[in-house]
Design an enzyme around this catalytic site. Structure first.
Site, PDB file in Angstrom:
ATOM      1  CG  ASN A  11      -1.758   1.218   1.383  1.00 43.17           C
ATOM      2  OD1 ASN A  11      -1.792   2.061   0.468  1.00 43.17           O
ATOM      3  ND2 ASN A  11      -2.442   1.358   2.500  1.00 43.17           N
ATOM      4  CE  LYS A  13      -0.268   3.197   4.823  1.00 42.94           C
ATOM      5  NZ  LYS A  13      -0.148   3.301   6.264  1.00 42.94           N
ATOM      6  CG  HIS A  97      -5.852   1.925   5.359  1.00 41.18           C
ATOM      7  ND1 HIS A  97      -5.405   2.820   6.298  1.00 41.18           N
ATOM      8  CD2 HIS A  97      -4.822   1.058   5.154  1.00 41.18           C
ATOM      9  CE1 HIS A  97      -4.155   2.513   6.635  1.00 41.18           C
ATOM     10  NE2 HIS A  97      -3.785   1.434   5.957  1.00 41.18           N
ATOM     11  CD  GLU A  99      -2.973   5.476   6.826  1.00 41.24           C
ATOM     12  OE1 GLU A  99      -3.006   5.521   5.592  1.00 41.24           O
ATOM     13  OE2 GLU A  99      -2.040   4.963   7.475  1.00 41.24           O
ATOM     14  CD  GLU A 169      -3.327  -2.397   7.351  1.00 38.58           C
ATOM     15  OE1 GLU A 169      -2.278  -2.658   6.782  1.00 38.58           O
ATOM     16  OE2 GLU A 169      -3.955  -1.337   7.181  1.00 38.58           O
ATOM     17  N   GLY A 175       2.801   2.384  10.830  1.00 42.39           N
ATOM     18  CA  GLY A 175       3.769   3.468  10.663  1.00 42.39           C
ATOM     19  C   GLY A 175       4.513   3.829  11.932  1.00 42.39           C
ATOM     20  CB  SER A 215       5.521  -1.738  11.910  1.00 43.24           C
ATOM     21  OG  SER A 215       5.138  -0.396  12.165  1.00 43.24           O
TER      22      SER A 215
HETATM   23  P1  13P Z   1       3.150   0.463   7.703  1.00 38.78           P
HETATM   24  O1  13P Z   1       3.675  -0.832   7.109  1.00 38.78           O
HETATM   25  O2  13P Z   1       3.877   1.662   7.235  1.00 38.78           O
HETATM   26  O3  13P Z   1       3.040   0.356   9.193  1.00 38.78           O
HETATM   27  O4  13P Z   1       1.647   0.641   7.148  1.00 38.78           O
HETATM   28  C1  13P Z   1       0.758  -0.409   7.255  1.00 38.78           C
HETATM   29  C2  13P Z   1      -0.465  -0.076   6.505  1.00 38.78           C
HETATM   30  O5  13P Z   1      -1.220   0.800   6.888  1.00 38.78           O
HETATM   31  C3  13P Z   1      -0.723  -0.802   5.247  1.00 38.78           C
HETATM   32  O6  13P Z   1      -1.997  -0.582   4.781  1.00 38.78           O
END
Ligand code: 13P
Length: 258
Positions: A11, A13, A97, A99, A169, A175, A215
């Site tokens: 992803n 982003k 997601h 976010e 997740e 992150g 992560s």
């Molecule tokens: P990270 O791997 O940067 O923690 O992000 C995970 C994520 O949100 C994937 O959709």
């Protein structure tokens, strides 16, 4: 270990220009060319979908969007639709997601409508679920996660939902460099599969791929993917460089071969 084919998804982003996306996709496609033990999917920003599609053509790498609307067309300024995702060659779409839930008001009801629309268009939804740190500390992880799964699949039967992918997740692991312990991730994945079995039947639940995200890095991928119910990874930060993403793909191949 299991008949479920591992899936490693990147992803990206809100990262990468068109040129950067092309270069990264070319490097990943070159690595996986001809290998098919593990599915690999890239989710670039919408402006790079067509370029990435061209870059991965002829390889087994799949293309994913990061979001969609549920309608095919209409007065929905700023949106993309399942029909348009198919038009540019997307086989997958990330939905719900954290976010989007946190910062863009995505609701369980909207997630459910988007999943139903994607399934009509034969686009594989990658449904994201996960608890906040506060919810985890209050002992509410399973309530939250199983509630999200249930709401997202309400009214859809196992036949319609056949291709669904779920990604667990934990929000506190995204992150942050903090990862769920492999056994803790396994416990949540097992609970998700158990709940799906209760809701829609065991044989379908046994076939659903449940990815872990938060992560994931080259140095923790093998341990996470060594868990019986962790069928792959949804990778953010580490998917932005081929040097980091390729070893995670290789961990997926090892899971397939174990
Ligand atoms: P990270 O791997 O940067 O923690 O992000 C995970 C994520 O949100 C994937 O959709």
């Amino acid at each position: 270990m299991t008949s479920r084919k591992p899936l490693i998804a990147g992803n990206w982003k809100l990262h990468n220009t068109v040129d950067e996306s092309r270069a990264l996709a070319v490097a990943i496609a070159a690595h996986v060319r001809g290998k098919s033990a593990c599915d690999v999917v890239l989710a670039p920003v919408a402006t790079s979908l067509t370029t990435v599609k061209r870059a991965i053509d002829g390889s087994v790498v799949g293309l994913s969007a990061q979001n969609t609307h549920w309608e095919d067309s209409g007065a929905w300024t700023g949106e993309l639709s399942p029909a348009l995702l198919v038009d540019v060659g997307c086989g997958y779409c990330i939905i719900g997601h954290s976010e989007r839930r946190q910062f863009f008001g995505e609701t369980d009801a909207g997630v459910r409508k988007k999943i139903a629309a994607l399934l009509v268009h034969k686009v594989v939804p990658i449904l994201c679920v996960g608890e906040s740190l506060e919810q985890r500390e209050a002992g509410k992880t399973l309530d939250v996660v199983l509630g999200q799964v249930e709401a997202a699949t309400e009214g859809l039967d196992a036949v319609a939902l056949a291709p669904l992918v779920v990604a667990y997740e934990p929000i506190w692991a995204i992150g942050t460099g903090l990862t769920a312990k492999a056994e803790d991730a396994q416990d949540v994945h097992r609970a998700i599969r158990g709940h799906l079995a209760e809701l829609k039947g065991k044989s379908w639940a046994d076939s659903v791929r449940i990815l872990y995200g938060g992560s994931v890095k080259p140095d923790n991928a093998d341990e996470l993917l060594g868990q019986p119910d962790v069928d792959g990874a949804l990778v953010g930060g580490a998917s932005l460089s081929a040097d980091n993403f390729i070893p995670i793909i290789d961990a997926g191949v090892r899971r397939a071969e174990s």
